[in-house]
Design an enzyme around this catalytic site. Structure first.
Site, PDB file in Angstrom:
ATOM      1  N   CYS A  28     -27.868 -42.228  60.076  1.00  0.00           N
ATOM      2  CA  CYS A  28     -28.537 -43.285  59.318  1.00  0.00           C
ATOM      3  C   CYS A  28     -29.083 -42.670  58.045  1.00  0.00           C
ATOM      4  O   CYS A  28     -28.541 -41.690  57.546  1.00  0.00           O
ATOM      5  CB  CYS A  28     -29.639 -43.939  60.152  1.00  0.00           C
ATOM      6  SG  CYS A  28     -30.936 -42.809  60.670  1.00  0.00           S
ATOM      7  N   HIS A 602     -52.974 -11.986  66.889  1.00  0.00           N
ATOM      8  CA  HIS A 602     -53.957 -13.062  66.744  1.00  0.00           C
ATOM      9  C   HIS A 602     -54.925 -12.996  67.921  1.00  0.00           C
ATOM     10  O   HIS A 602     -54.575 -13.343  69.047  1.00  0.00           O
ATOM     11  CB  HIS A 602     -53.254 -14.417  66.708  1.00  0.00           C
ATOM     12  CG  HIS A 602     -54.132 -15.544  66.270  1.00  0.00           C
ATOM     13  ND1 HIS A 602     -55.142 -16.053  67.053  1.00  0.00           N
ATOM     14  CD2 HIS A 602     -54.159 -16.245  65.108  1.00  0.00           C
ATOM     15  CE1 HIS A 602     -55.744 -17.032  66.407  1.00  0.00           C
ATOM     16  NE2 HIS A 602     -55.166 -17.168  65.222  1.00  0.00           N
TER      17      HIS A 602
END
Length: 683
Positions: A28, A602
């Site tokens: 589409c 981290h």
């Protein structure tokens, strides 16, 4: 070397399970749409890992949508060129694939899911014609605004030039039932040309000559109520469903050798009268009933509808549930002469476009190339084309906080739309170019401006990401920037530099400055078969990255690796390296090892909110460190007292440069325990 277009296309096809797993393929405005035999073998995460892919959306039990944005047609054509895919054409499928794709009619989908899927896939192929017609309407409305012609005047009062121009958009809407009949039949697996011929019969001059809409005539000795079927969508939808069952029954009783002649013959002979006598009037009644209900709500209080519509759309569009409303908009234009949904819908669209504009401005400020490209594409597709999918899949559905920035804009814009009671006198896609199609256009302009700027300013003021997502994005940008600088340094280095680096590494008396310069210039690359072992940067239990209670890390979005449940309180360099990033808050550090591998450590999750409290940083950016040098010290008890998890992801941030990267769990990991293995890439 293969182009990015080819590489991405091959990547998508491979992770869909290859050509043998695909039964049909279409596209589409923004999405590649596949039907697959076995959805379980599709690697959605791997497809989504490609930077060109904006998102992957399963549809039903066999459908897969891959969101590509405005360049979807290029990817579609490229996939068609790949081995095993050349026989696919847009909208076509083999008989066996149709049975698989449309198995939902026989119970593989819930009827509600399939109903929305049916509507979505029916209107999707017509999108291009509707977009083109809506812009032609806009040009004519602009001509009306400047007094060049009267857009709403009868055609017999228009100059010949404008009659011709009106025919250019009216053709799409007048013959819309034929297009809908074809695409609906195709979706169901019936013959699309018979599906088109059924409503076409009700638009012929001969049928129209029977009388006016509302008249009753006698055909076959039976009363037939005449209707105007031009621009109708529900009659051809219902007729296509009837055609599916008629064709199915005929194929059971007509010998296969003569089906090509007699199945279409009897299909037309049965379905055209059935539609004219029964299904057509019923379809018009269904459309009018829904339209009248919404009109009653709008008449009772435009505020209710104007607020509800833009607040619903952000949740309807991702699921494809907005297509029924598009059908109602067209129905309203045909029956009322105007539509009251498109105006409020514009509030949602422009809130969405304002949000991605805010993201675009932030990405410029942060020099985030990836988000700048995604947000710019979404912004242009929206503002100029009225298409929201690139924004939706590229930004909104990727960052959960965006909805809290979007919905206030939808609400504010919807309130303005309610105040001005906005109406549309033609079916258009809500973009900057189609503003003149709204009435009053000035009130509509105010409404979309309010929606746009509310969401944009909320993004600029509050960001669109969580603290963790923002910090990781900035860390990646900084790492990429440093990598570019290092590449420049490497390119400018003399041929003797690598030798100097080797000498510096072997000699005990090499100076720190020389070591730093040569470390950057050397920047080795792993050869095929070469392996780098990375030891744990802190003491603790090493667990799979997938067990981290954070979807970004767990999905490997920031790179593969391992996670450490710390028992110690010091992050150390796992090898000789250069510090390429240190967060001011002290909770994260990124290194480029002398092997060329870049890692991000981290400490904890959501620890950025501590503002550096509980962390002591021992290094700075660009600093050279040796294996075992302390990088960060943290107060584990303090962090736990804030109810923040201490689990520490350790990821390879430039994984694309290497081959397989393996995280190795360990019950007791320390600076001598290998927790990550990085393999050289096979060229």
């Amino acid at each position: 070397m293969a182009s990015k277009l080819t590489t991405t296309s091959q990547h998508i096809l491979e992770n869909l399970g290859g050509p043998d797993n695909i039964t049909s393929m279409t596209h589409c405005a923004t999405r590649l749409r596949f039907q697959v035999k076995d959805q379980s073998i599709v690697d959605q995460q791997e497809i989504d890992s490609d930077p060109s892919v904006l998102g992957v959306v399963p549809q039903g039990s066999t459908g897969m949508q891959v969101v590509m944005g405005g360049s979807v047609a290029n990817y579609y054509q490229e996939i068609l060129k790949l081995d095993g895919m050349k026989h696919f054409a847009d909208g076509e499928a083999t008989e066996s694939s149709s049975k698989k794709e449309y198995g939902g009619v026989r119970g593989k989908y819930s009827w509600i899911d399939y109903a929305f899927e049916f509507l979505s896939d029916t209107f999707r192929p017509i999108l291009w014609a509707l977009l083109g017609a809506s812009l032609i309407i806009t040009l004519l409305v602009l001509a009306d605004t400047f007094g060049l012609q009267d857009f709403r005047a009868p055609m017999d009062e228009q100059p010949d030039t404008y009659v011709f121009l009106h025919s250019m958009w009216r053709s799409v809407f007048y013959f819309l039932p034929i297009m809908v009949g074809a695409t609906a039949a195709r979706k169901l697996g019936a013959n699309e040309w018979i599906g088109a011929a059924i409503p076409a019969a009700l638009l012929t001059p001969e049928f129209l000559a029977l009388g006016s809409a509302g008249d009753t005539v006698t055909v076959f000795g039976l009363p037939m109520v005449l209707n105007d079927y031009s621009g109708q969508v529900f009659p051809p939808l219902i007729a296509a469903i009837g055609l599916y069952w008629v064709e199915k029954g005929l194929k059971k009783i007509i010998p296969e050798a003569v089906q090509m002649v007699f199945v279409p013959f009897f299909s037309l002979l049965i379905m055209i009268p059935a539609t004219a006598f029964l299904l057509g009037p019923f379809g018009i009644g269904v459309g009018n009933g829904i339209s009248n209900l919404l009109e009653a709500i709008n008449n009772f209080s435009p505020f209710i509808l104007s607020i509800v519509i833009p607040l619903l759309y952000p949740f309807l569009v991702p699921l494809g549930l907005h297509w029924p409303l598009n059908a109602i908009m067209i129905q309203n234009i045909n029956t009322l002469g105007y539509d009251f949904i498109q105006g409020p819908m514009g509030a949602w669209n422009f809130a969405c476009f304002g949000l991605v504009t805010g993201v675009f401005l932030l990405s410029i400020k942060e020099r985030n190339k990836a988000m700048r490209q995604v947000s710019l594409g979404g912004m242009l597709a929206g503002l100029l084309g009225g298409i929201s999918e690139p924004s939706l899949y590229g930004v909104l559905l990727r960052f959960k906080k965006t909805y809290f920035r979007l919905l206030p804009g939808c609400l504010a814009g919807g309130i303005v739309m309610g105040i001005f009671d906005i109406k549309a006198y033609a079916f258009v896609f809500t973009s900057l170019l189609t503003i003149p199609a709204m009435d009053p256009w000035l009130g509509y302009t105010i409404g979309i401006a309010v929606a746009f700027f509310v969401s944009m300013f909320l993004v600029l003021a509050l960001d669109y990401r969580s603290n963790e997502e923002r910090d990781e994005a900035r860390a990646k940008v900084a790492a990429d920037k440093q990598a570019e600088e290092d590449l420049k340094a490497e390119a400018n280095a003399t041929p003797a530099a690598p030798v100097a680096a080797a000498g510096a590494g072997a000699g005990a008396g090499a100076g720190a400055a020389a070591g730093a310069a040569t470390a950057v210039a050397a920047k080795p690359k792993l050869a095929a078969g070469e392996v780098v072992d990375i030891v744990s940067p802190l003491e603790g239990k090493a667990i799979p990255l997938s067990e981290v209670p954070d979807p970004i890390f767990a999905a490997g979005k920031l790179g593969p690796g391992i996670a450490i449940q710390p028992t110690g309180n010091t992050v150390v360099a796992p090898a000789d390296a250069t510090v390429i990033l240190v967060q001011k808050s002290g909770h994260a550090v990124a290194l480029r090892l002398d092997s060329g591998v870049e890692i991000l450590v981290h400490v904890g999750l959501d620890t950025v909110q501590l503002g550096g409290e509980g962390f002591t940083v021992h290094v700075e950016r660009r600093q050279q460190v040796k294996a075992g040098d302390p990088l960060i010290t943290f107060d584990a008890d303090f962090i736990r007292s804030k109810d923040l998890p201490l689990i520490t992801p350790v990821v390879v941030s430039n994984a694309a440069k290497f081959g397989e990267i393996e995280g190795i769990p360990a019950d007791q990991a320390n600076s001598s325990t290998t927790v990550i293995k990085v393999n050289g890439k096979n060229e």
